[in-house]
Design an enzyme around this catalytic site. Sequence first.
Site, PDB file in Angstrom:
ATOM      1  N   GLN A   1      49.902  29.322  37.105  1.00  0.00           N
ATOM      2  CA  GLN A   1      49.090  29.769  38.239  1.00  0.00           C
ATOM      3  C   GLN A   1      47.717  29.116  38.217  1.00  0.00           C
ATOM      4  O   GLN A   1      47.061  29.048  37.174  1.00  0.00           O
ATOM      5  CB  GLN A   1      48.900  31.286  38.246  1.00  0.00           C
ATOM      6  CG  GLN A   1      48.212  31.756  39.539  1.00  0.00           C
ATOM      7  CD  GLN A   1      47.835  33.227  39.525  1.00  0.00           C
ATOM      8  OE1 GLN A   1      46.939  33.627  38.795  1.00  0.00           O
ATOM      9  NE2 GLN A   1      48.507  34.021  40.339  1.00  0.00           N
TER      10      GLN A   1
ATOM     11  N   CYS B   1      43.316  37.617  43.410  1.00  0.00           N
ATOM     12  CA  CYS B   1      42.277  38.120  42.494  1.00  0.00           C
ATOM     13  C   CYS B   1      41.140  38.754  43.298  1.00  0.00           C
ATOM     14  O   CYS B   1      40.534  38.088  44.142  1.00  0.00           O
ATOM     15  CB  CYS B   1      41.735  36.996  41.618  1.00  0.00           C
ATOM     16  SG  CYS B   1      40.480  37.561  40.442  1.00  0.00           S
TER      17      CYS B   1
ATOM     18  N   ASN C   1      52.240  50.012  40.944  1.00  0.00           N
ATOM     19  CA  ASN C   1      52.828  51.348  40.702  1.00  0.00           C
ATOM     20  C   ASN C   1      53.949  51.347  39.675  1.00  0.00           C
ATOM     21  O   ASN C   1      54.815  52.227  39.724  1.00  0.00           O
ATOM     22  CB  ASN C   1      53.358  51.982  41.998  1.00  0.00           C
ATOM     23  CG  ASN C   1      52.288  52.177  43.056  1.00  0.00           C
ATOM     24  OD1 ASN C   1      51.108  52.024  42.773  1.00  0.00           O
ATOM     25  ND2 ASN C   1      52.700  52.507  44.261  1.00  0.00           N
TER      26      ASN C   1
END
Length: 483
Positions: free
Chosen positions: A88, A117, A219
């Site tokens: 990345q 980000c 989550n």
Amino acid sequence: MSNADASHFSQLEKLRGFDFWDRSLRAARHVVAPMVDQSELAWRMLSRRHNAHLCYTPMLHSSVFIRDLSYRKESLATCEGDRPLIVQFCGNNASTLVEAGLKCQHMCDAIDINLGCPQSIAKRGHYGAFLQDEWQLLKEIVSECHAKWSIPVTAKIRIFPSITKTVEYALMLEEAGAQLLTVHGRTREQKGPLTGLASWAHIQAVRQAVKIPVFANGNIQYLDDVRECMKATGVEGVMIAEGSLHNPALFDGVNPFVWDIIEEYLELATQYPCNLTFVRGHVFKMCIHAFDQYNSWRMKLGECKSLEAVKSVVNDFMGVLKADEQRYRDNPELFDFGSLKYPYWMCQPYVRPDPNAKTEEPSDAKRQKILSDAQLKNGLPEALQRLSKKKLKKALQKPHKSMSNIETPGRGKFEMCVECKSNARGLKCERECCKVCCKRLAVELSSNCSAHNFYYNKSTVRRKLEKVERDDNSVVGAMASST
């Protein structure tokens, strides 16, 4: 074969979309996220041992990657078993990102553009989630990378508050050439204490709209959450970040003892050396609940200056936790773990406190820490008891350091410079002046001050005085000629 023919050939051979996910990424469903200073080779190899199908490198700065050879070697360390792998990059310039990708495309299966980000450093550098409003720029970046690289380009994004705009954003990136999207179900503003829950509804809408693979992020605390997320959103895979840091065996569906998983990680960190900051960070994350009970061991870990020192501290601390575990087996009624699902010596999620929740009194762990801090301060000299928590920590970490400056919180009542009468004078200045005035007097008087210590020798003083005299003469001459 000409360069044009070679480029055309590579485009024909490059796998795309679901073929890329199925063949290059081996239909990866369990994915470990790109995390700054946390996704190094040793951690990736640990994750792969525990059922991670795909790993990302840490986020790399494309401009630094191009110009700094040592940065390239350190940040992109890999080995034979480290596949499939996605590198990345962050950046805001198409040509820079293309050049960075060309230098590493032979070492990985795809290259990801960081568009997610949300941190302040990304805002200052103008990359990550702070590019999500500049669609024309992102089209240029993704399309250029898609055209120039021999491997696919992917993107990790955050959502907009509107589901409709999020879907349009994903479709734009797909059209530009992205072959896979990772959707973090939080907005750019959801970070730190405002993190909150991720929206799986946004991720589901993106999955239904695009024709390329989608990974979901957000989550995930247990393996059941992975299954539930895939069922609710229809995505091809689920990416974990903090869930991995607190429990590297999350994809195994187990919650191991911290001493077992840390021992395994430290062996890999020895085999695949990395920055000591990464090692300390990983140990801290895995022991975060245990450190709530034993704050002094957290400080001991922070003082470690070598991998061997970390191993020594960890070995001693694990002995303490093993003793607690044995006592719990004999007398479980003596332990209260509060809101934790498992004992604090087992890997488990860290849940951020709800910023909107108001509690009348602190938790047991917080109360214990407050009491220990109070007891600690009561045993210190009165001057140190007045220190802030940050300065007190520095004083305790370096007990042999002089406390002459740290014992007084701030400057207190300071005296003014006798010359300018506006700046604070230096505490030890012989002339009782501020730095600016003392420097000027050192030139005028050919005399040095031991406190400010400018080291003006005679020749330097003479040259400066001659320059002042010439300037004065030129001014006088100009005035005479004008009259």
